[in-house]
Design an enzyme around this catalytic site. Structure first.
Site, PDB file in Angstrom:
ATOM      1  N   SER A   7      -0.966   8.064  -5.766  1.00  0.00           N
ATOM      2  CA  SER A   7      -1.316   9.391  -5.251  1.00  0.00           C
ATOM      3  C   SER A   7      -1.474   8.765  -3.584  1.00  0.00           C
ATOM      4  O   SER A   7      -1.793   9.712  -2.756  1.00  0.00           O
ATOM      5  CB  SER A   7      -2.331  10.049  -5.504  1.00  0.00           C
ATOM      6  OG  SER A   7      -3.391   9.496  -5.306  1.00  0.00           O
TER       7      SER A   7
ATOM      8  N   LYS B 154      -9.188   9.092  -3.057  1.00  0.00           N
ATOM      9  CA  LYS B 154      -8.567  10.423  -2.191  1.00  0.00           C
ATOM     10  C   LYS B 154      -8.939  10.236  -0.897  1.00  0.00           C
ATOM     11  O   LYS B 154     -10.034   9.692  -0.569  1.00  0.00           O
ATOM     12  CB  LYS B 154      -8.513  11.585  -2.818  1.00  0.00           C
ATOM     13  CG  LYS B 154      -7.925  11.638  -4.283  1.00  0.00           C
ATOM     14  CD  LYS B 154      -6.673  12.228  -4.035  1.00  0.00           C
ATOM     15  CE  LYS B 154      -6.038  12.364  -5.450  1.00  0.00           C
ATOM     16  NZ  LYS B 154      -5.836  11.237  -6.367  1.00  0.00           N
TER      17      LYS B 154
END
Ligand code: SAM
Length: 621
Positions: free
Chosen positions: A119, A157
């Site tokens: 990601s 993230k």
């Protein structure tokens, strides 16, 4: 920081040096650690240099010397972190990683985590990498954090505060952000350590005749690619200078004579000049020749600046009645009338410069000005005219565009003039590399090049990209000849039939698959490979025995068939008298080339053209 394997390489270099008084060669390092190739040895040397364990000033492998150890710190690897779906927060492991203190800043406590998932790939964080985290409970907007959400689930993230809550943003356009009202921050990423060792040894299916090795150390993501004269003019599919330099440093030595048989705008030739190699460049696109000459000719920056200032003064005084409009087909389609007048004045003022080399150098900025002030979409390599309101409003400030480019180019030349090695030559030949271009047999120490990806019609149209500039700067006696360039480049004319005698099974398989869908496309591909095979033969002729020939190539898709150009080259070259020593795969982070095209002609069914390329390393037997 260095990994265990890098530490072993360093130990080996140290003990070898203490016994022999000089460092081991790349070949010896390769042998000692059973590495796949000398370029892998080179990779370890560069890593040790980057980390400050080996001196940087000498790039020749026997010259590396160790430096005083930096202050190191051992950091615990606490476990895995998800860069994808969140996973159970941190288990404990006994591994540690050793890193130089100044790489992570002096303050705070640190720990490391192994990354799982993809990601964060746009931030350069890949599956299997290790991230070093500085412990902290708060983070600024946009920082990459270890975030714990829900029931003790951790994820990596980018963090943003929004509408009273938090957005955890993946750095991967295919994934959605996670929104939460509460997020617990456990630290921010301060360093990413690539998991290259495992990827280096990853081949693909065992039944292939050749093996590709992924090597992210060739990506050079985010690095400056426009230093010296590299940035003076756009050109399609240019070499990243770092790739050119690394190939030159690995496969040739100072004082050697190298050749780029598809030199384009001359990136490899600039690098050769900077690191002390004589160089030949060959290309069949006249604009490329013009650019390559300008990029590799050192010019005194003071003289250049003086001429430039005088030129600006002159151009304002040229009257409309004094200019000569160029006369080529469709000029009014591609340029507005007032733009033609301004360009013609600028050209007249440049042409009045007596020193031809300075004149040519300033014509490079003029050539960029032509492109930017034309009615074309400058983001495209093919000639596409803008339309409608955009075209109506198009009113380029020609002189300012020129000034911007000229001043940037003079700054680039100032650096090139300072750093280019003296007493070297660069010879640039306008010619067809599939034929004898006058370079003597067995005279070249190393060839490095990036051939076109395929024919100009369906891949990169070098001739079309160059046409308007070439017509304005008179690289053709008759400017209307500029539209014929693409037909003469590799694959420019399809073969009449599909019968051929090229000794490559990979090519045969691809042609069979493509011709089932479209025979014309298959004939294009065949024509390109017939031309390429002739170029390989010429390369063999000019290269000295036992010397290296490196090709940076793309495996393009045609009719959804992936053509393994790297394997085809290896097969063809081995029949000619080369041995394929290595095939390295690198990402293309910033190369200017079309990523998508739509040869299927179905709206929305875009075919990806290329985001990876292979470096095929051949050696003449
Ligand atoms: C990928 S580009 C090279 C770009 C170059 N590495 C640079 O940094 O600018 C390929 C080049 O091959 C040239 N070319 C195509 N067919 C050729 C041929 N038969 N002989 C010589 N050059 C050719 C094209 O004009 C183009 O400039």
């Amino acid at each position: 920081m260095i990994t265990k394997k890098q530490a072993h390489v360093l130990d080996f270099i140290k003990s070898y040096r203490s016994k022999n008084d000089y460092a081991p060669s790349l070949e010896e390092i390769k042998k000692k650690f059973k590495l796949a190739s000398v370029s892998t040895s080179h990779y370890y040397i560069s890593k040790l240099q980057d980390a400050g364990f080996l001196n940087k000033e000498h790039n020749q492998p026997r010259a590396v010397s160790t430096v005083e150890a930096k202050q190191m710190i051992e950091i615990p690897i606490l476990g895995a972190i998800a860069a994808g779906q969140p996973i159970e927060a941190m288990e404990v492991s006994n591994d540690t990683i050793t890193i130089a203190k100044d790489e992570i800043g002096k303050q705070g406590k640190h720990y490391a985590l192994r990354v799982q998932g993809s990601s964060m790939i746009d931030e350069g964080i890949f599956d299997g990498d290790i991230v070093v985290i500085r412990k902290q409970e708060v983070a600024e907007n946009g920082q990459t954090v270890v975030a714990v959400i829900d029931d003790n689930e951790a994820t990596l993230k980018k963090l943003y505060r929004e509408n009273g809550g938090f957005r955890l943003q993946p750095a991967n356009p295919t994934l959605f952000p996670i929104f939460r009202n509460e997020v617990e921050v456990r630290g921010v990423v301060v360093k990413i350590i690539r998991n290259l060792e495992s990827q280096l040894d990853q081949g693909q299916s065992r039944d292939e005749k050749y093996v590709r090795k992924i090597d992210y150390s060739w990506d050079y993501r985010g690095e400056k690619t426009k230093s010296h004269t590299h940035g003076i003019h756009t050109y399609p599919a240019m070499f990243i200078p770092q790739v050119g330099r690394r190939l030159l440093e690995t496969y040739s030595k100072e004082g050697d004579t190298i050749c780029d048989i598809f030199c384009g705008s001359g990136s490899a030739l600039v690098e050769s000049r900077l690191i002390g190699r004589n160089a030949y460049g060959i290309d069949l696109n006249p604009l490329a020749i013009f650019l390559a000459k300008a990029k590799t000719t050192p010019l005194n920056p003071q003289k250049l600046t003086k001429e430039y200032i005088a030129l600006l003064d002159r151009v304002g005084r040229i009257k409309d009645s004094e200019i000569q409009r160029p006369n080529f087909k469709n000029i009014d389609f591609w340029f507005k009338d007032n733009v033609i007048v301004k360009l013609a004045k600028l050209k007249k003022a440049i042409r009045e410069i007596k020193d031809k080399e300075i004149q040519n150098f300033l014509l490079v900025a003029f050539s960029e000005t032509v492109r930017y002030s034309s009615n074309t979409k400058t983001g495209e390599f093919k000639l596409v005219r803008t339309k409608g309101e955009k075209l109506e409003k198009h009113d380029p400030d020609v002189i300012n565009i020129f000034r911007k480019h000229a001043e940037k180019n003079i700054a680039g030349m100032t650096d090139f003039y300072k750093d280019a090695k003296k007493d070297l030559w660069t010879k640039i030949i306008y010619g067809d590399s599939s034929k004898d271009c006058g370079i003597k047999e067995n005279s070249i120490d190393c060839i490095i090049t990036s051939p076109p990806y395929g024919d100009s019609r369906t891949t990169v149209a070098y001739g079309q990209f160059s046409r308007l500039s070439a017509q304005w700067i008179d690289v053709f006696d008759d400017p209307n000849d500029a539209s014929g360039v693409d037909n003469n480049l590799l694959g420019g004319r399809a073969t009449k039939s599909l019968t051929h005698i090229l000794p490559s099974n990979y090519l045969k398989e691809s042609l069979d698959k493509i011709s089932k869908q479209n025979e014309t496309r298959a004939r294009d591909v065949l024509s390109f490979n017939i031309g390429l095979n002739e170029c390989l033969k010429q390369a063999y002729r000019i290269l000295k025995p036992k010397k290296y020939f490196c090709l940076v190539v793309g495996n393009r898709l045609v009719k959804q068939v992936r053509i393994p150009t790297d394997f085809i080259i290896a097969e063809l070259a081995e029949k000619i008298g080369f041995t394929c020593e290595n095939i390295i795969v690198r990402n293309i982070p910033g190369k200017r080339m079309p990523i998508k095209n739509s040869p299927t002609n179905i709206v929305g069914a875009l075919e990806e053209t290329m985001n990876k390329e292979s470096i095929v390393v051949l050696r003449k037997n």
